[in-house]
Design an enzyme around this catalytic site. Structure first.
Site, mmCIF file in Angstrom:
data_model
loop_
_atom_site.group_PDB
_atom_site.id
_atom_site.type_symbol
_atom_site.label_atom_id
_atom_site.label_comp_id
_atom_site.label_asym_id
_atom_site.label_seq_id
_atom_site.Cartn_x
_atom_site.Cartn_y
_atom_site.Cartn_z
ATOM 1 C CD GLU A 11 78.110 128.409 -2.907
ATOM 2 O OE1 GLU A 11 76.941 128.859 -3.125
ATOM 3 O OE2 GLU A 11 78.845 127.573 -3.684
ATOM 4 N N GLY B 174 74.024 139.011 -2.369
ATOM 5 C CA GLY B 174 73.275 137.714 -2.464
ATOM 6 C C GLY B 174 72.763 137.761 -1.114
ATOM 7 N NE ARG C 132 71.284 118.735 -3.482
ATOM 8 C CZ ARG C 132 71.243 120.134 -3.363
ATOM 9 N NH1 ARG C 132 72.156 120.808 -3.235
ATOM 10 N NH2 ARG C 132 69.948 120.569 -3.076
ATOM 11 C CG HIS D 243 72.236 119.239 -7.594
ATOM 12 N ND1 HIS D 243 71.277 118.386 -8.170
ATOM 13 C CD2 HIS D 243 71.837 119.954 -6.656
ATOM 14 C CE1 HIS D 243 70.194 118.685 -7.482
ATOM 15 N NE2 HIS D 243 70.445 119.566 -6.610
ATOM 16 C CB SER E 268 64.860 122.175 -7.834
ATOM 17 O OG SER E 268 64.477 121.851 -6.561
HETATM 18 C C1 LIG Z 1 71.144 126.823 -9.714
HETATM 19 C C2 LIG Z 1 71.241 126.651 -8.283
HETATM 20 C C3 LIG Z 1 70.012 126.399 -7.478
HETATM 21 C C4 LIG Z 1 70.268 126.281 -6.037
HETATM 22 N N1 LIG Z 1 69.039 126.101 -5.387
HETATM 23 C C5 LIG Z 1 69.185 126.211 -3.852
HETATM 24 C C6 LIG Z 1 68.140 125.825 -3.086
HETATM 25 O O1 LIG Z 1 66.919 125.477 -3.648
HETATM 26 N N2 LIG Z 1 68.174 125.909 -1.907
HETATM 27 C C7 LIG Z 1 69.553 126.115 -1.272
HETATM 28 O O2 LIG Z 1 69.932 126.067 -0.157
HETATM 29 N N3 LIG Z 1 70.407 126.438 -1.867
HETATM 30 C C8 LIG Z 1 70.455 126.377 -3.280
HETATM 31 N N4 LIG Z 1 71.751 126.729 -4.136
HETATM 32 C C9 LIG Z 1 72.543 127.427 -3.536
HETATM 33 C C10 LIG Z 1 72.558 128.896 -3.109
HETATM 34 O O3 LIG Z 1 71.960 129.367 -4.141
HETATM 35 C C11 LIG Z 1 74.046 129.472 -2.938
HETATM 36 O O4 LIG Z 1 74.781 128.624 -2.135
HETATM 37 C C12 LIG Z 1 73.708 130.723 -2.432
HETATM 38 O O5 LIG Z 1 72.577 131.488 -2.902
HETATM 39 C C13 LIG Z 1 75.026 131.780 -2.269
HETATM 40 O O6 LIG Z 1 74.693 132.821 -1.715
HETATM 41 P P1 LIG Z 1 75.613 133.747 -1.263
HETATM 42 O O7 LIG Z 1 74.932 135.089 -0.593
HETATM 43 O O8 LIG Z 1 76.548 133.226 -0.351
HETATM 44 O O9 LIG Z 1 76.344 134.285 -2.672
HETATM 45 P P2 LIG Z 1 75.756 134.747 -4.130
HETATM 46 O O10 LIG Z 1 74.322 134.721 -4.082
HETATM 47 O O11 LIG Z 1 76.510 133.862 -5.148
HETATM 48 O O12 LIG Z 1 76.317 136.402 -4.023
HETATM 49 C C14 LIG Z 1 77.609 136.593 -4.384
HETATM 50 C C15 LIG Z 1 77.477 138.079 -4.457
HETATM 51 O O13 LIG Z 1 78.762 138.621 -4.453
HETATM 52 C C16 LIG Z 1 79.438 139.683 -5.185
HETATM 53 N N5 LIG Z 1 80.462 139.462 -5.563
HETATM 54 C C17 LIG Z 1 81.174 138.296 -5.715
HETATM 55 N N6 LIG Z 1 82.713 138.572 -5.951
HETATM 56 C C18 LIG Z 1 82.806 139.889 -6.031
HETATM 57 C C19 LIG Z 1 83.717 141.024 -6.156
HETATM 58 N N7 LIG Z 1 85.139 140.423 -6.290
HETATM 59 N N8 LIG Z 1 83.561 142.114 -6.208
HETATM 60 C C20 LIG Z 1 82.410 142.516 -5.799
HETATM 61 N N9 LIG Z 1 81.493 141.631 -5.626
HETATM 62 C C21 LIG Z 1 81.521 140.648 -5.543
HETATM 63 C C22 LIG Z 1 78.487 139.160 -6.297
HETATM 64 O O14 LIG Z 1 78.039 140.567 -7.008
HETATM 65 C C23 LIG Z 1 76.976 138.954 -5.524
HETATM 66 O O15 LIG Z 1 76.291 140.050 -5.154
HETATM 67 C C24 LIG Z 1 71.550 126.796 -5.542
HETATM 68 C C25 LIG Z 1 72.576 127.029 -6.378
HETATM 69 C C26 LIG Z 1 72.383 126.998 -7.946
HETATM 70 C C27 LIG Z 1 73.330 127.271 -8.475
#
Ligand SMILES: Cc1cc2nc3c(=O)[nH]c(=O)nc-3n(C[C@H](O)[C@H](O)[C@H](O)COP(=O)(O)OP(=O)(O)OC[C@H]3O[C@@H](n4cnc5c(N)ncnc54)[C@H](O)[C@@H]3O)c2cc1C
Length: 645
Positions: A433, A50, A338, A274, A292
């Site tokens: 996250e 991500g 929120r 939210h 959003s």
């Molecule tokens: C609908 C929605 C809208 C949002 N809009 C906003 C916004 O406008 N602004 C904002 O700041 N935030 C927003 N958020 C929050 C934000 O999108 C997330 O907090 C953020 O994108 C998380 O990013 P990340 O890289 O930490 O994890 P993620 O994007 O969740 O990526 C997790 C990664 O880990 C991998 N993974 C997980 N477990 C395993 C495992 N056991 N083995 C191998 N791979 C694994 C997955 O394959 C993935 O690649 C939103 C959230 C949602 C739900």
């Protein structure tokens, strides 16, 4: 029954001191570096692609390290980050409306209800400025205003406009930027990409994180992989509630299994609800959809003044509507944070003034904005969100107000990390996250993308150097007893799940667990409810291991098996969340405790007893978890009861 015991405090030994605005620079200067020629000799596993993991893997690859990147999706660019809609904060002050690093820092500490670290939040605000430059350089198509500058909009909890956006698809555009950077490294040979692989355990050798056990989700093959450091960027665990705005695949397995291997889990009960989601439409629904928060810039939130008013919105005259956020919180109005907006919606629905099926909804009305700005201008800002809403509900927000209701969205809790983003297991770093670091008890909108990219592009690539430069790494391979043991534990769990051969689906257990969590550990929590939840979860977990039905086999694609493993972890996490919520007898941020409220019904913090991070230690399941406290100190933003009035 003893639900937990208290252990020694946990200290952030990497926390910098001195004037806050100099801490990050000094810390970076004081850390040791790895010579560029030596970096290719160091291997780093990054779990997650991500925004946090993609950015980290690309940056570490560019720096010359050997990176192994893992995700369970078929492509790294399908990570859940792609769903983010509204935008990303940065203290650029393009609007010249009084913003600064200091103000973003202040808003974020206050917005998190004084349960985050000042040093971390200040660093986040400083780095926010660099993120935008980096993404623009990658070609991320942020919205621009007429003069050519990047456009900004407002988000809850702030009185300035500092949110950068790309229509309602900000996460997608940012992730495409990170993905391109990642793919560039894949083709340069610095990053090895392993998609459709799920990490199922952490391998700890001589006390250090040295590898992972993974399952190939297509062939079912279980293998081990090794590195000098492991980075978890595996996202949040909101799906413990079954219904949430998260992608269906989001889960806690990577962080939970690291927790079982010694990483402390911090503030697990800090969940963000939210306020603007499409209300649940039926019993069989498996997913909730976010609308959003940016919509609150122009949409006005209201309910009828009269309880149970049966009239459609258009027939309710202006003086019979209650624009309750504008009434109760005149300074911030519809842009309160929120947690405040969610609770206010719940309160008016509890009073019997909710709208739509079951009275579980409030209106988000664009009529004023359309008559003031014109339909075309509103379309330009929110067109794809309106279209999404109409596709799901069959109602056009240009014609009738949207109906919205709060839903689980984000988890502020996660693995405990120090200032270097290193967990309590040396060599295990946690970003995005998946860690608990920057948001305290409530995340302000548009701050998750900021944190994920800050961690991935700027913080981790600096702090991990010191670890790699100062540690020694003995060779390790699949024959090492720690690797053999971790692999055997994974095999054993899979065999046990298939062997139950019961009569209830994984989803039916997950749905029931989610109902318990929403009811007792959701928007409002009480001592009695949480104790009941702990009992119910224990019973359901026992039933799961007796009655779950996982069809198919382990040696091929088997999504029921994948889900079963994830739900088994959600059960254990859910119990810890309830214990954490039970012990924190204060209301703070998104965590509202019924017994701790002001005479006006607002959340009442207890700073004397709870100004700390609760970091939990796994003790094997049969023994109660151990609580380690990290005290929080506020030198720059003074502790005060939040008021958005
Ligand atoms: C609908 C929605 C809208 C949002 N809009 C906003 C916004 O406008 N602004 C904002 O700041 N935030 C927003 N958020 C929050 C934000 O999108 C997330 O907090 C953020 O994108 C998380 O990013 P990340 O890289 O930490 O994890 P993620 O994007 O969740 O990526 C997790 C990664 O880990 C991998 N993974 C997980 N477990 C395993 C495992 N056991 N083995 C191998 N791979 C694994 C997955 O394959 C993935 O690649 C939103 C959230 C949602 C739900």
């Amino acid at each position: 029954m003893t639900l937990f015991v208290e252990g020694d405090p946990v200290a952030d030994t990497k926390a910098p001191s001195g004037p806050i605005e100099t801490r990050w620079d000094r810390h970076r200067f004081e850390g040791k570096l790895v010579n560029p020629a030596n970096r290719r000799k160091r291997t780093i596993i990054v779990v997650g692609t991500g925004l946090a993991g993609g950015a980290a893997a690309a940056t570490l690859g560019e720096a010359g390290y050997h990176v192994k990147s893992y995700c369970y999706q078929d492509s790294p660019r399908r990570a859940h980050s792609i769903a983010a809609q509204g935008g990303i904060n940065a203290a650029k002050n393009y609007r010249n409306d009084g913003d600064s690093v200091q103000r973003l820092f202040y808003d974020t500490v206050k917005g998190g209800d004084f349960r985050s670290r000042e040093s971390n939040v200040h660093r986040l605000a400083q780095v926010s400025v660099e993120i935008i430059d980096q993404c623009v350089a990658q070609g991320v198509p942020f919205a621009r205003e007429y003069g050519g500058l990047l456009d900004n909009r407002s988000f809850g909890g702030a009185q300035v406009s500092r949110t950068f956006y790309a229509r309602g698809q900000t996460g997608q555009q940012l992730l495409l930027g990170a993905y391109q950077a990642l793919e560039r490294q894949v083709s340069a040979g610095t990053v090895e990409m392993h998609s459709r692989h799920e990490m199922l355990d952490l391998i700890v050798v001589d006390g250090k994180a040295r590898g992972i056990v993974v399952r190939d989700l297509v062939t079912g093959e279980i293998t081990t992989d090794f590195a000098d450091a492991v980075v978890l960027a595996s996202g949040g665990y909101g799906n413990v509630y079954f219904l949430s705005t998260n992608a269906k695949g989001c889960n806690v397995t990577a962080t939970w299994r690291a927790h079982r291997k010694g990483a402390l889990f911090a503030n697990p009960c800090f969940t963000q609800i939210h306020p603007t989601c499409i209300p649940q439409a039926g019993e069989h629904q498996s997913k909730l959809t976010l609308m959003s928060e940016s919509l609150r810039n122009d949409g006005r939130v209201w309910v009828p003044k009269q309880k149970g008013d049966p009239r459609p919105a258009a027939e309710i005259p202006e003086d019979e509507r209650d624009y309750y956020l504008e009434r109760i919180y005149p300074a911030f109005g519809n842009l309160v944070p929120r947690d405040i907006a969610s609770r206010a919606a719940k309160n008016v629905c509890d009073e019997g003034r909710g709208v739509g099926p079951g009275g579980l909804g409030v209106y988000l009305d664009f009529a004023d904005a359309i008559s003031r700005l014109g339909q075309a201008a509103v379309e330009a800002k929110y067109g794809n969100l309106f279209e999404m809403y109409e596709r799901i509900t069959g109602e056009d927000p240009n014609e009738v107000p949207m109906r919205i209701y709060p839903a689980v969205h984000y988890t502020m809790g996660g693995l405990w990390v120090d200032y270097d983003l290193q967990s309590t297991v040396p060599g295990l770093f946690v970003i995005g996250e998946a860690n608990f670091s920057d948001h305290g008890a409530n995340r302000l909108g548009a701050s998750a993308l900021m944190q994920g990219l800050a961690d991935g592009y700027f913080v981790l690539p600096n702090t991990i150097n010191n670890y790699l430069a100062t540690e020694t790494f003995a060779p390790v391979d699949a024959e090492h007893p720690a690797a053999v043991e971790a692999r055997a534990a994974v095999d054993d769990q899979i065999t046990r799940l298939l062997a139950v051969d019961g009569d209830r689906t994984v989803d039916s257990f997950h749905r029931e667990l989610g109902r318990i969590m929403w009811e007792y550990c959701g928007m409002e929590r009480s001592d009695e409810g949480l104790r009941k939840a702990i009992e119910l979860i224990g019973g359901l977990r026992e039933e799961f291991w007796r009655r779950v039905k996982v069809p198919g086999s382990a040696d091929s694609l088997n999504q029921a098996l994948e889900k079963a493993g994830r739900v088994a972890d959600f059960f254990e996490l859910a119990e810890l969340m309830c214990v954490d919520a039970l012990h924190r007898t204060e209301s703070c941020g998104g965590h509202f405790r019924a017994e701790s409220q002001t005479p006006e019904g607002e959340a009442l913090r207890d700073d004397e007893n709870f100004t700390y991070v609760a970091a939990w230690e796994w003790t094997g399941g049969d023994e109660p978890p151990v609580l380690h406290k990290e005290d929080l100190n506020f030198e720059y933003v003074h502790l005060s009861q939040r008021s958005y009035k």
